[in-house]
Design an enzyme around this catalytic site. Structure first.
Site, mmCIF file in Angstrom:
data_model
loop_
_atom_site.group_PDB
_atom_site.id
_atom_site.type_symbol
_atom_site.label_atom_id
_atom_site.label_comp_id
_atom_site.label_asym_id
_atom_site.label_seq_id
_atom_site.Cartn_x
_atom_site.Cartn_y
_atom_site.Cartn_z
ATOM 1 N N ASP A 1 40.265 60.105 66.660
ATOM 2 C CA ASP A 1 41.889 59.528 66.275
ATOM 3 C C ASP A 1 42.218 58.789 67.620
ATOM 4 O O ASP A 1 42.113 59.475 68.567
ATOM 5 C CB ASP A 1 42.520 60.825 66.046
ATOM 6 N N ARG B 1 33.192 68.051 59.822
ATOM 7 C CA ARG B 1 32.914 66.648 60.116
ATOM 8 C C ARG B 1 32.006 66.483 61.499
ATOM 9 O O ARG B 1 31.552 67.331 62.256
ATOM 10 C CB ARG B 1 34.406 66.539 61.298
ATOM 11 N N ASP C 1 35.104 63.359 64.465
ATOM 12 C CA ASP C 1 36.623 62.846 63.808
ATOM 13 C C ASP C 1 37.103 62.267 65.157
ATOM 14 O O ASP C 1 37.380 62.777 66.301
ATOM 15 C CB ASP C 1 37.253 64.180 63.649
ATOM 16 N N ARG D 1 29.757 60.471 59.194
ATOM 17 C CA ARG D 1 30.841 60.912 58.576
ATOM 18 C C ARG D 1 30.941 60.343 56.904
ATOM 19 O O ARG D 1 30.871 59.191 56.740
ATOM 20 C CB ARG D 1 32.107 60.434 59.668
#
Length: 163
Positions: free
Chosen positions: A94, A89, A92, A79
């Site tokens: 989160d 990406r 990713d 990344r």
């Protein structure tokens, strides 16, 4: 102990990077509850479709440390961070939820606002935690998904088997 939910997305070497993320998350946090994988069109830019999913795990690790771990996993898998919010990406990751914590700080907002904005986050979350209630509005994720405006969603569920 907190029940945590993390969204995972990739549109670069998707299957390889999703598998690598699951292995890394398992190494850090142990047993994972894993949603189906959803293939969705890129949002906010022209690019290859994404694979998206949500995982859950129980941990004593504080939320800020989890975010640091997630960023480390992203970096180790190629990344590259830029000023652009939307773009390709490799990974990713989160942190969406940390128990029922409500945190609003410069580098950390829980629950993540993306839960109510994007089908590729809400749909897999509702799949793995349909009766769990959003910490702010107290609505179950199944209800939030049922009421979500799906007119602009492009998701299709795909079956990936992770060993």
């Amino acid at each position: 102990m907190a029940l945590c939910f993390v969204s995972i997305g990739s549109n670069v070497e998707r299957e390889q990077n999703i598998r690598a993320a699951l292995v890394a998350l398992h190494e850090y946090f142990g047993a994972l509850l894993v949603s189906s994988v959803y293939e969705t069109l890129a949002v906010g830019f022209e690019g290859a479709p994404f694979y998206n999913l949500v995982v859950a795990f129980v941990t004593e690790t504080p939320p800020r440390q989890i975010v640091t771990i997630l960023r480390d996993i992203e970096t180790r898998h190629g990344r590259v961070r830029s000023d652009e919010r939307f773009g390709p990406r490799t990974l990713d990751l989160d942190l969406l939820l940390y128990g029922n914590e409500i945190i609003h700080e410069q580098q950390l907002e829980l629950p993540r606002p993306e839960i109510g904005k994007y089908a590729f986050v809400l749909e897999p979350l509702a799949e793995v935690a349909p009766d769990l209630r959003h910490p702010r509005n107290r609505q179950p994720y199944r209800q939030l998904w049922n009421e979500f405006n799906k007119s602009h969603t492009s998701a299709k569920t795909i079956r990936l088997v992770f060993d």
